[in-house]
Design a protein around this motif. Structure first.
Motif, PDB file in Angstrom:
ATOM      1  N   SER A 199       0.818  -1.215   0.000  1.00 27.94           N
ATOM      2  CA  SER A 199       0.000   0.000   0.000  1.00 27.94           C
ATOM      3  C   SER A 199       0.849   1.262   0.000  1.00 27.94           C
ATOM      4  CB  SER A 199      -0.898   0.005   1.241  1.00 27.94           C
ATOM      5  OG  SER A 199      -0.105   0.141   2.406  1.00 27.94           O
ATOM      6  N   VAL A 200       0.218   2.370  -0.365  1.00 27.15           N
ATOM      7  CA  VAL A 200       0.895   3.667  -0.320  1.00 27.15           C
ATOM      8  C   VAL A 200       1.227   4.028   1.124  1.00 27.15           C
ATOM      9  CG1 VAL A 200      -1.235   5.038  -0.236  1.00 27.15           C
ATOM     10  CG2 VAL A 200       0.844   6.047  -1.177  1.00 27.15           C
ATOM     11  N   LYS A 260       5.633   5.048   5.039  1.00 26.85           N
ATOM     12  CA  LYS A 260       6.358   4.749   6.285  1.00 26.85           C
ATOM     13  C   LYS A 260       7.796   4.301   5.991  1.00 26.85           C
ATOM     14  CE  LYS A 260       6.056   1.753  10.360  1.00 26.85           C
ATOM     15  NZ  LYS A 260       5.281   0.655  11.006  1.00 26.85           N
ATOM     16  N   GLU A 261       7.956   3.388   5.036  1.00 28.72           N
ATOM     17  CA  GLU A 261       9.282   2.839   4.747  1.00 28.72           C
ATOM     18  C   GLU A 261      10.174   3.851   4.030  1.00 28.72           C
ATOM     19  OE1 GLU A 261       8.435  -0.801   2.685  1.00 28.72           O
ATOM     20  OE2 GLU A 261       7.884  -1.854   4.532  1.00 28.72           O
ATOM     21  N   ALA A 313       2.567  11.426  -1.500  1.00 28.43           N
ATOM     22  CA  ALA A 313       2.293  10.886  -0.160  1.00 28.43           C
ATOM     23  C   ALA A 313       3.524  11.005   0.725  1.00 28.43           C
ATOM     24  CB  ALA A 313       1.852   9.430  -0.252  1.00 28.43           C
ATOM     25  N   LEU A 314       4.689  10.784   0.129  1.00 26.08           N
ATOM     26  CA  LEU A 314       5.937  10.871   0.890  1.00 26.08           C
ATOM     27  C   LEU A 314       6.320  12.318   1.190  1.00 26.08           C
ATOM     28  CD1 LEU A 314       8.598   9.799   2.065  1.00 26.08           C
ATOM     29  CD2 LEU A 314       9.493   9.718  -0.265  1.00 26.08           C
ATOM     30  N   VAL A 315       6.411  13.134   0.160  1.00 26.59           N
ATOM     31  CA  VAL A 315       6.914  14.499   0.298  1.00 26.59           C
ATOM     32  C   VAL A 315       5.917  15.416   1.007  1.00 26.59           C
ATOM     33  CG1 VAL A 315       7.691  16.535  -0.965  1.00 26.59           C
ATOM     34  CG2 VAL A 315       8.400  14.266  -1.716  1.00 26.59           C
ATOM     35  N   ASN A 316       4.645  15.323   0.609  1.00 27.98           N
ATOM     36  CA  ASN A 316       3.631  16.206   1.191  1.00 27.98           C
ATOM     37  C   ASN A 316       2.964  15.632   2.430  1.00 27.98           C
ATOM     38  OD1 ASN A 316       4.025  18.096  -0.902  1.00 27.98           O
ATOM     39  ND2 ASN A 316       2.654  16.935  -2.243  1.00 27.98           N
ATOM     40  N   GLY A 317       3.277  14.369   2.736  1.00 24.37           N
ATOM     41  CA  GLY A 317       2.751  13.768   3.954  1.00 24.37           C
ATOM     42  C   GLY A 317       1.245  13.622   3.962  1.00 24.37           C
ATOM     43  N   ILE A 332       6.982  16.617   5.885  1.00 22.48           N
ATOM     44  CA  ILE A 332       8.092  16.302   6.780  1.00 22.48           C
ATOM     45  C   ILE A 332       8.737  17.618   7.216  1.00 22.48           C
ATOM     46  CG2 ILE A 332      10.262  15.043   7.025  1.00 22.48           C
ATOM     47  CD1 ILE A 332       9.384  13.336   4.617  1.00 22.48           C
ATOM     48  N   PRO A 333       8.840  17.864   8.522  1.00 26.62           N
ATOM     49  CA  PRO A 333       9.409  19.147   8.989  1.00 26.62           C
ATOM     50  C   PRO A 333      10.915  19.247   8.739  1.00 26.62           C
ATOM     51  CG  PRO A 333       8.984  17.676  10.850  1.00 26.62           C
ATOM     52  CD  PRO A 333       8.409  17.003   9.629  1.00 26.62           C
TER      53      PRO A 333
END
Length: 229
Positions: free
Chosen positions: A22-23, A28-29, A56-60, A128-129
């Motif tokens: 899943s996305v 998470k990974e 999904a990764l960059v913009n959370g 991600i901060p």
């Protein structure tokens, strides 16, 4: 490994093809990989073509915590993407406007969430901060891109793409699941089952890859942060 040229790559060959990926798991990974790379003082490069996963990764993107519904999935997996999209359009018109209507995995997941929650919640971003991302996009004129797609497809055929799909089926990955992977797997699985001839398989696969490239382009053009090369 030869193409990697000794550069460490992450999140390749990390899951069993018989299992769902899943996305949410990717998010998470991939974040764990980013943290590890940055902790070592290196600069990570996020590379790929699946825009939703990158976003999904960059913009959370906050994803709904809805567990898989095996019974519903078995029922939906028997339906064509056209019927799946029509069903989503009826049950959640708002999500239907933003989804890739050609992607059976996304359509099934959206309908699964609709079944559990009544609709797909509007996505909220939690970036991600303390990390600055530089967006770089690479594009080519249509004819040049088509030539590269053709050349790459011939090379992949030559280097064992058909044998790979055959091996996966021997390892008990069903034809149905292979077809649901989409693109290469869909047409190669149909060819290996004797449903279509090799020439038809090659032609349909090349056309499908071209259509996918156009959908990638449409997705990324919405991102005004991208510096196109």
């Amino acid at each position: 490994k030869k193409e990697m040229a000794g550069i460490p790559h992450h999140l390749l060959s990390i899951t069993d093809p018989k299992r769902q990926y899943s996305v949410g798991r990717y998010q998470k990974e991939a974040r764990a990989a980013l943290s590890d790379i940055l902790a070592r003082g290196k600069t990570p490069i996020i590379c790929g073509g699946t825009g939703y996963y990158i976003d999904a990764l960059v913009n959370g993107i906050a994803l709904p915590s809805v567990l898989p519904n095996r019974t519903l999935r078995k029922k939906l997996e028997k339906m064509s993407t056209i019927k799946l999209f029509a069903l989503l359009k009826k049950r959640d018109p708002a999500r239907a406007k933003t989804i890739d209507s050609h992607n059976p995995h996304r359509l099934i997941r959206a309908l699964e969430i609709v079944e559990a929650l009544g609709h797909v919640p509007k996505q909220k971003n939690t970036p991600i901060p303390n990390i600055h991302f530089e967006w770089i996009g690479i594009d080519l004129p249509d004819e040049e891109l088509k030539k590269k797609i053709h050349k790459r497809l011939l090379a992949r055929m030559k280097h064992g793409m058909i044998a790979e799909v055959k091996r996966l089926h021997i390892q008990r990955v069903s034809w149905k699941r292979l077809e649901n992977f989409g693109l290469e797997y869909r047409w190669l699985a149909q060819y290996l089952q004797g449903k279509i001839e090799k020439k038809e398989m090659s032609e349909k696969l090349e056309l499908d890859i071209w259509h996918y490239a156009k959908r990638q382009r449409t997705w990324f053009k919405r991102n005004k942060k991208i510096k196109w090369q």
